[in-house]
Design a protein around this motif. Structure first.
Motif, PDB file in Angstrom:
ATOM      1  N   ALA A   1       0.844  -1.198   0.000  1.00  0.00           N
ATOM      2  CA  ALA A   1       0.000   0.000   0.000  1.00  0.00           C
ATOM      3  C   ALA A   1       0.881   1.251   0.000  1.00  0.00           C
ATOM      4  CB  ALA A   1      -0.919   0.001   1.213  1.00  0.00           C
TER       5      ALA A   1
ATOM      6  N   ALA B   1       3.623   9.861  -3.185  1.00  0.00           N
ATOM      7  CA  ALA B   1       4.874   9.172  -2.873  1.00  0.00           C
ATOM      8  C   ALA B   1       6.064   9.870  -3.522  1.00  0.00           C
ATOM      9  CB  ALA B   1       4.801   7.725  -3.352  1.00  0.00           C
TER      10      ALA B   1
ATOM     11  N   ARG C   1       1.638   5.149   0.043  1.00  0.00           N
ATOM     12  CA  ARG C   1       1.003   6.313   0.648  1.00  0.00           C
ATOM     13  C   ARG C   1       1.871   7.541   0.400  1.00  0.00           C
ATOM     14  NH1 ARG C   1       0.708   3.813   6.611  1.00  0.00           N
ATOM     15  NH2 ARG C   1       2.934   4.085   6.220  1.00  0.00           N
ATOM     16  N   ALA C   2       1.448   8.653   0.967  1.00  0.00           N
ATOM     17  CA  ALA C   2       2.169   9.903   0.753  1.00  0.00           C
ATOM     18  C   ALA C   2       3.568   9.890   1.357  1.00  0.00           C
ATOM     19  CB  ALA C   2       1.361  11.069   1.323  1.00  0.00           C
ATOM     20  N   ASP C   3       3.800   9.031   2.366  1.00  0.00           N
ATOM     21  CA  ASP C   3       5.121   8.994   2.989  1.00  0.00           C
ATOM     22  C   ASP C   3       6.011   7.880   2.447  1.00  0.00           C
ATOM     23  OD1 ASP C   3       3.741   6.860   4.058  1.00  0.00           O
ATOM     24  OD2 ASP C   3       4.266   7.279   6.147  1.00  0.00           O
ATOM     25  N   THR C   4       5.576   7.201   1.369  1.00  0.00           N
ATOM     26  CA  THR C   4       6.344   6.095   0.798  1.00  0.00           C
ATOM     27  C   THR C   4       7.461   6.615  -0.105  1.00  0.00           C
ATOM     28  OG1 THR C   4       4.385   4.659   0.800  1.00  0.00           O
ATOM     29  CG2 THR C   4       6.228   3.998  -0.616  1.00  0.00           C
TER      30      THR C   4
ATOM     31  N   LEU D   1      -0.409   9.698  -5.656  1.00  0.00           N
ATOM     32  CA  LEU D   1      -0.658   9.310  -4.267  1.00  0.00           C
ATOM     33  C   LEU D   1       0.206  10.094  -3.282  1.00  0.00           C
ATOM     34  CD1 LEU D   1      -0.826   5.427  -4.780  1.00  0.00           C
ATOM     35  CD2 LEU D   1      -2.758   6.956  -4.312  1.00  0.00           C
TER      36      LEU D   1
END
Length: 324
Positions: A137, A166, A139-142, A164
Motif C-alpha cells: 500500500a 509518494a 502512501r504519501a510517505d512512501t 498518491l
C-alpha cells in the motif's frame, strides 16, 4: 482495398524468427464469446516471455491486451452489442486482425479513452494498481524505487505513485531516458546499467533506503534493488528483461536484510473475474482522467518481430503498439 486478415503465432520457443505471420479469416464465436476486430494491440515484455517459452502460451498466439470493435456475439452473450468498442487484458491471442474473446473479459471503453491509449495502458494500469494497492500500500510517505522508469510500465507507476504523494526514485540506462522519467514525475533518477543503486539510494535517502522497490529487470539488478531497500521494506520482482531471476538467492538476501520479497503476477491475479472487473473499473477511470502510458512507437501487426526485437534491445521508451 483492405489488407487480408492475419494472425501472428509462435512456431516454437525461441527468438523473434519464431514469430510467423499467416492468413486467418474471422472465426465464429462460440457460446459466451464475442469476436473483436482489433484497432490496436499492446506489446508487453510478457509477450517475449511467451515467445521464448518461459511461460506457457495457450493457443500459440501472443498478445495479452488489446482494443477492438465487436463484430459478432456468441450464444448467450448479454450486455454487449455489435459495433461496441471494448478493451481486454490478461487473455492471450491479441496478435491477430480478429480474435475470439470470452465475453466476461470485454470491458466497454469510455468515450474519453482512445483505442490506442487503452491498448497501451490497460495492462500496465492493472499492474500498477496491483503493485501500489495490493502488493504494497503506497502512501504519501512512501519512498519508492522503480526500475526502467522511462518504459511504459515505469512511467505509469511513477505517475500513479506521484498522484498518491509518494516520492519516486527511478532507474534508467541512459541520460535521455532519465530526462523522460523526470518529465513524468520521478523525483530522482539513477542512470546506468552498472550503477551502484544501493549507494545512490543511500545518498538520496540519508542512508535509510527505500520503503518499496519494484524491479522488472531481474538478473544482476534485483540484488541491487534488495540492497537499496530498508529493513521492513518490500521488494517486488515483476520481470526478467535483463536476466533470469535467481529466486533462492534473492529470497536469502532479502531475509538477511529483513526485507519482504515477493513476485506478484498480474496475469495470475486477473484470472479472478471479480478482481479483474473491480481493478479495471479503477484503471479505466484513471485513463479517462488522462493517466495513460506514453506511446513510444507503433508497428504494423505483420511486423511484430521487429517490435519484439526493439523492446528486447532496450531501444524503446514508453509503450509499443501493433496496429492492423
Amino acid at each position: 482495398m483492405s489488407s487480408p486478415d492475419i494472425v501472428v503465432t509462435v512456431a516454437a520457443p525461441g527468438g523473434v524468427e519464431q514469430l510467423r505471420v499467416t492468413p486467418r479469416g474471422p472465426q465464429t464465436p462460440g457460446a459466451g464469446e464475442v469476436r473483436l476486430r482489433h484497432e490496436a494491440t499492446g506489446v508487453n515484455f510478457v509477450d517475449t516471455y511467451h515467445r521464448r517459452g518461459l511461460y506457457p502460451l495457450p493457443g500459440g498466439v501472443p498478445g495479452v491486451e488489446g482494443v477492438g470493435v465487436i463484430e459478432a456475439l456468441g450464444a448467450g452473450v448479454t450486455g454487449l452489442t455489435v459495433g461496441q468498442r471494448v478493451a481486454y487484458a490478461g487473455t492471450a491471442g491479441g496478435y491477430a486482425s480478429t480474435r475470439l474473446l470470452p465475453a466476461d473479459r470485454a470491458l466497454p471503453l469510455p468515450d474519453a479513452v482512445s483505442s490506442r491509449d487503452a491498448a497501451a495502458s490497460l495492462l500496465r494500469g492493472l499492474t500498477t494498481q496491483m503493485l501500489l494497492a495490493a502488493t504494497h500500500a503506497v502512501r504519501a510517505d512512501t519512498v519508492l524505487l522503480v526500475s526502467a522508469a522511462a518504459g511504459g510500465l515505469g512511467i505509469m507507476v511513477t505517475r500513479w505513485a506521484r498522484q498518491l504523494g509518494a516520492r519516486v526514485i527511478g532507474t534508467t540506462s541512459t541520460a535521455e531516458k532519465a530526462a523522460l522519467a523526470r518529465h513524468h514525475g520521478a523525483d530522482a533518477v539513477i542512470i546506468g546499467r552498472d550503477a551502484d543503486v544501493a549507494a545512490e539510494v543511500a545518498s538520496l535517502t540519508g542512508g535509510r533506503g527505500v520503503d518499496y522497490a519494484i524491479d522488472g529487470v531481474g538478473g544482476d539488478a534485483l540484488p541491487r534493488f534488495i540492497a537499496a531497500t530498508r529493513a521492513g521494506g518490500t521488494v517486488a520482482s515483476i520481470g526478467q528483461a535483463g536476466g533470469t531471476v535467481a529466486v533462492e538467492a534473492a529470497e536469502g538476501l532479502a531475509r538477511d536484510r529483513g526485507v519482504t520479497f515477493t513476485r506478484p503476477s498480474v496475469l495470475a491475479r486477473l484470472t479472478d473475474i471479480g478482481i479483474y472487473h473491480a481493478a479495471a473499473t479503477e484503471v479505466l477511470a484513471q485513463l479517462a482522467r488522462g493517466l495513460t502510458a506514453d506511446i513510444g512507437g507503433s508497428y504494423p501487426l505483420a511486423e511484430a518481430a521487429q517490435a519484439h526485437a526493439a523492446l528486447e534491445a532496450g531501444r524503446t521508451t514508453g509503450a509499443l503498439l501493433l496496429l492492423p
